[in-house]
Design a protein around this motif. Sequence first.
Motif, PDB file in Angstrom:
ATOM      1  N   SER A  95      38.029  38.853  42.045  1.00 20.43           N
ATOM      2  CA  SER A  95      38.083  39.300  40.649  1.00 20.43           C
ATOM      3  C   SER A  95      36.855  38.823  39.886  1.00 20.43           C
ATOM      4  O   SER A  95      36.276  39.566  39.088  1.00 20.43           O
TER       5      SER A  95
ATOM      6  N   GLN B  69      48.662  40.588  43.408  1.00 19.59           N
ATOM      7  CA  GLN B  69      48.862  39.148  43.572  1.00 19.59           C
ATOM      8  C   GLN B  69      50.243  38.741  43.052  1.00 19.59           C
ATOM      9  O   GLN B  69      50.965  37.985  43.708  1.00 19.59           O
TER      10      GLN B  69
ATOM     11  N   GLN C  26      45.342  41.854  40.230  1.00 22.99           N
ATOM     12  CA  GLN C  26      46.262  40.845  39.694  1.00 22.99           C
ATOM     13  C   GLN C  26      47.720  41.274  39.880  1.00 22.99           C
ATOM     14  O   GLN C  26      48.586  40.428  40.161  1.00 22.99           O
TER      15      GLN C  26
ATOM     16  N   ASP D 249      41.235  35.706  43.480  1.00 21.63           N
ATOM     17  CA  ASP D 249      40.637  35.244  42.230  1.00 21.63           C
ATOM     18  C   ASP D 249      39.114  35.278  42.303  1.00 21.63           C
ATOM     19  O   ASP D 249      38.441  35.697  41.352  1.00 21.63           O
TER      20      ASP D 249
ATOM     21  N   PHE E 162      45.442  33.957  47.502  1.00 24.34           N
ATOM     22  CA  PHE E 162      45.349  34.039  46.047  1.00 24.34           C
ATOM     23  C   PHE E 162      43.999  33.544  45.544  1.00 24.34           C
ATOM     24  O   PHE E 162      43.429  34.098  44.611  1.00 24.34           O
ATOM     25  N   ARG E 163      43.479  32.499  46.162  1.00 27.63           N
ATOM     26  CA  ARG E 163      42.147  32.006  45.776  1.00 27.63           C
ATOM     27  C   ARG E 163      41.083  33.049  46.066  1.00 27.63           C
ATOM     28  O   ARG E 163      40.177  33.268  45.258  1.00 27.63           O
TER      29      ARG E 163
END
Length: 91
Positions: A19, A79, A76, A16, A12-13
């Motif tokens: 993104s 995720q 997203q 991010d 997830f990091r």
Amino acid sequence: MLTILTLVSWLFRLMDVYSFILVIYALMSWIPSLYGTWIGQLIIKISRPYLSLFENLPLRIAGLDFTIWVAIIALQLIQRFIAIVLNGILF
């Protein structure tokens, strides 16, 4: 179970950060001379493979290209999907 959560947390990091790189790529279009810098070239090499998945979609409207925003939203959603699936499996 803790290792799975740790791996998912790192994933997830990374998503991010990716993104954020896509946002930087979009902002670089306002200053085209940034494409020629080494950091600009690095951002292009990192972001273009993912953005090329969305090139065939009709995302250019009135001279504006919404490809990057759709790519970020898709990232997203992926995720969130992973979080929902893991929540259903682990808890």
